[in-house]
Motif scaffolding. Sequence first.
Motif, mmCIF file in Angstrom:
data_model
loop_
_atom_site.group_PDB
_atom_site.id
_atom_site.type_symbol
_atom_site.label_atom_id
_atom_site.label_comp_id
_atom_site.label_asym_id
_atom_site.label_seq_id
_atom_site.Cartn_x
_atom_site.Cartn_y
_atom_site.Cartn_z
ATOM 1 N N LYS A 72 70.905 -22.510 -64.273
ATOM 2 C CA LYS A 72 70.090 -23.651 -64.681
ATOM 3 C C LYS A 72 69.709 -24.541 -63.504
ATOM 4 C CE LYS A 72 71.896 -23.853 -69.414
ATOM 5 N NZ LYS A 72 72.620 -24.660 -70.412
ATOM 6 N N GLU A 73 70.616 -24.628 -62.498
ATOM 7 C CA GLU A 73 70.318 -25.517 -61.377
ATOM 8 C C GLU A 73 69.388 -24.887 -60.346
ATOM 9 O OE1 GLU A 73 74.417 -23.657 -60.572
ATOM 10 O OE2 GLU A 73 73.234 -24.395 -62.253
ATOM 11 N N LYS A 74 69.084 -23.588 -60.527
ATOM 12 C CA LYS A 74 68.187 -22.933 -59.589
ATOM 13 C C LYS A 74 66.752 -22.980 -60.100
ATOM 14 C CE LYS A 74 71.306 -19.562 -57.444
ATOM 15 N NZ LYS A 74 71.549 -18.123 -57.207
ATOM 16 N N ALA A 75 65.818 -23.043 -59.180
ATOM 17 C CA ALA A 75 64.405 -23.069 -59.552
ATOM 18 C C ALA A 75 63.981 -21.690 -60.056
ATOM 19 C CB ALA A 75 63.551 -23.467 -58.354
ATOM 20 N N ILE A 76 63.148 -21.690 -61.063
ATOM 21 C CA ILE A 76 62.588 -20.438 -61.549
ATOM 22 C C ILE A 76 61.592 -19.932 -60.516
ATOM 23 C CG2 ILE A 76 61.093 -19.411 -63.321
ATOM 24 C CD1 ILE A 76 62.339 -21.338 -65.322
ATOM 25 N N LEU A 77 61.597 -18.639 -60.286
ATOM 26 C CA LEU A 77 60.690 -18.049 -59.312
ATOM 27 C C LEU A 77 59.245 -18.278 -59.731
ATOM 28 C CD1 LEU A 77 60.624 -16.238 -56.755
ATOM 29 C CD2 LEU A 77 60.471 -14.286 -58.293
ATOM 30 N N THR A 78 58.437 -18.694 -58.794
ATOM 31 C CA THR A 78 57.021 -18.912 -59.054
ATOM 32 C C THR A 78 56.191 -17.963 -58.200
ATOM 33 O OG1 THR A 78 56.685 -20.538 -57.295
ATOM 34 C CG2 THR A 78 57.518 -21.366 -59.417
ATOM 35 N N MET A 79 54.898 -18.004 -58.374
ATOM 36 C CA MET A 79 54.000 -17.158 -57.598
ATOM 37 C C MET A 79 54.037 -17.517 -56.118
ATOM 38 S SD MET A 79 52.632 -14.979 -59.635
ATOM 39 C CE MET A 79 52.275 -14.705 -61.369
ATOM 40 N N GLU A 80 54.512 -18.726 -55.811
ATOM 41 C CA GLU A 80 54.495 -19.182 -54.424
ATOM 42 C C GLU A 80 55.832 -19.022 -53.700
ATOM 43 O OE1 GLU A 80 53.299 -21.174 -57.017
ATOM 44 O OE2 GLU A 80 51.285 -20.389 -56.617
ATOM 45 N N ASN A 81 56.955 -19.185 -54.398
ATOM 46 C CA ASN A 81 58.234 -19.257 -53.686
ATOM 47 C C ASN A 81 59.034 -17.959 -53.667
ATOM 48 O OD1 ASN A 81 59.424 -18.976 -56.195
ATOM 49 N ND2 ASN A 81 60.284 -21.033 -56.285
ATOM 50 N N TRP A 82 58.508 -16.873 -54.215
ATOM 51 C CA TRP A 82 59.274 -15.639 -54.323
ATOM 52 C C TRP A 82 59.631 -15.059 -52.967
ATOM 53 C CZ3 TRP A 82 58.142 -10.821 -52.401
ATOM 54 C CH2 TRP A 82 56.864 -10.668 -51.841
ATOM 55 N N THR A 83 58.787 -15.270 -51.962
ATOM 56 C CA THR A 83 58.943 -14.565 -50.689
ATOM 57 C C THR A 83 60.240 -14.894 -49.967
ATOM 58 O OG1 THR A 83 57.709 -16.288 -49.527
ATOM 59 C CG2 THR A 83 56.468 -14.391 -50.334
ATOM 60 N N GLU A 84 60.734 -16.104 -50.140
ATOM 61 C CA GLU A 84 61.918 -16.517 -49.402
ATOM 62 C C GLU A 84 63.212 -16.388 -50.203
ATOM 63 O OE1 GLU A 84 61.516 -16.931 -46.236
ATOM 64 O OE2 GLU A 84 59.370 -16.646 -46.613
ATOM 65 N N MET A 85 63.137 -15.822 -51.415
ATOM 66 C CA MET A 85 64.336 -15.679 -52.224
ATOM 67 C C MET A 85 65.311 -14.729 -51.545
ATOM 68 S SD MET A 85 64.193 -17.641 -54.800
ATOM 69 C CE MET A 85 65.617 -16.948 -55.622
ATOM 70 N N PRO A 86 66.577 -15.149 -51.345
ATOM 71 C CA PRO A 86 67.570 -14.280 -50.697
ATOM 72 C C PRO A 86 68.013 -13.160 -51.634
ATOM 73 C CG PRO A 86 68.596 -16.318 -51.415
ATOM 74 C CD PRO A 86 67.122 -16.481 -51.660
ATOM 75 N N SER A 87 68.290 -12.005 -51.051
ATOM 76 C CA SER A 87 68.703 -10.849 -51.838
ATOM 77 C C SER A 87 70.165 -10.526 -51.585
ATOM 78 C CB SER A 87 67.853 -9.634 -51.469
ATOM 79 O OG SER A 87 68.178 -9.202 -50.161
ATOM 80 N N VAL A 88 70.683 -9.574 -52.358
ATOM 81 C CA VAL A 88 72.054 -9.111 -52.184
ATOM 82 C C VAL A 88 72.269 -8.567 -50.772
ATOM 83 C CG1 VAL A 88 73.717 -7.356 -52.938
ATOM 84 C CG2 VAL A 88 72.383 -8.618 -54.627
ATOM 85 N N ALA A 89 71.221 -7.985 -50.198
ATOM 86 C CA ALA A 89 71.324 -7.389 -48.866
ATOM 87 C C ALA A 89 71.391 -8.428 -47.757
ATOM 88 C CB ALA A 89 70.143 -6.461 -48.616
ATOM 89 N N GLY A 90 71.213 -9.705 -48.109
ATOM 90 C CA GLY A 90 71.243 -10.750 -47.087
ATOM 91 C C GLY A 90 69.891 -10.989 -46.450
ATOM 92 N N THR A 91 68.871 -10.288 -46.949
ATOM 93 C CA THR A 91 67.512 -10.486 -46.468
ATOM 94 C C THR A 91 66.736 -11.253 -47.531
ATOM 95 O OG1 THR A 91 66.900 -8.334 -47.393
ATOM 96 C CG2 THR A 91 67.548 -8.389 -45.074
ATOM 97 N N THR A 92 65.432 -11.373 -47.341
ATOM 98 C CA THR A 92 64.601 -12.022 -48.351
ATOM 99 C C THR A 92 63.775 -10.970 -49.084
ATOM 100 O OG1 THR A 92 62.749 -12.331 -46.818
ATOM 101 C CG2 THR A 92 64.400 -14.098 -46.932
ATOM 102 N N ALA A 93 63.247 -11.359 -50.242
ATOM 103 C CA ALA A 93 62.394 -10.445 -51.004
ATOM 104 C C ALA A 93 61.208 -10.003 -50.159
ATOM 105 C CB ALA A 93 61.914 -11.124 -52.284
ATOM 106 N N LYS A 94 60.672 -10.919 -49.375
ATOM 107 C CA LYS A 94 59.528 -10.581 -48.520
ATOM 108 C C LYS A 94 59.884 -9.480 -47.533
ATOM 109 C CE LYS A 94 56.131 -12.708 -45.420
ATOM 110 N NZ LYS A 94 55.690 -13.989 -44.795
ATOM 111 N N GLU A 95 61.084 -9.538 -46.979
ATOM 112 C CA GLU A 95 61.513 -8.517 -46.019
ATOM 113 C C GLU A 95 61.698 -7.162 -46.711
ATOM 114 O OE1 GLU A 95 64.171 -10.513 -42.593
ATOM 115 O OE2 GLU A 95 64.785 -11.090 -44.628
#
Length: 237
Positions: free
Chosen positions: A103-126
């Motif tokens: 609940k305290e995290k922002a819902i992914l939008t069309m603009e902010n998805w690229t910098e979301m961190p992944s399990v691999a320690g990278t970002t979705a963009k990477e």
Amino acid sequence: MLFYLIRHGDPDYTTDSLTPLGKRQAEAIARRLAVHGLDRIYSSPMGRAQQTAQPTAELLRLPIGIEEWSSEALAWNELTEIDEKGKKHWIYERMTRPETCEKEKAILTMENWTEMPSVAGTTAKEGVARIQAASDEFFARHGYVREGLNYRIERPSDERIALFAHAGFGLAFLAVLLGIPPQFLWSTFDMTHCGISIFHFANHSDGWTQPRCLSYSDTSFLYEARLPMKYNNSLKI
């Protein structure tokens, strides 16, 4: 060139294999692809994809080339996160299933998805960038070199090639293949078990082409095989 992307059949994810239904689906896929034949068959290294490709390879007497970059295991780490309950889920579910988010995290939008961190320690963009680079190498190997949103035709081909892979990987792959921002494709498209998508690289005389989608996640051949017409073995279609 015609490029076929096929998702694996009904899976047993715990053993990375096909269920009895999935094996029958794989046999139906083989009969469908044998109508006009293939020149090359490729597969993800994962068991459920290779088992789906096997009947086609046997029927057409072709080897299966393994494409490591199309592994769902790689995409699963690069494009997933862990929620507050310790469960992994695809990052893009923040757009389509906000109830999976803390609940305290922002819902992914069309603009902010690229910098979301992944399990691999990278970002979705990477993660998407890795798939883009591998996709470019794959098609360059077959004579089509990407430049921007277009492909320069280095070696015109009339081959029919197929890649057996996965949905999570496949959605990211199709986004880069078609030049569609991943967040748009993720929020509006899905890919069913054993769905066949076909893309045409037309050999234009000016030496340039763009892959055009001729069909997407088609399972009509299951009707001919008298198999259940169900999306992901759940929703009747």
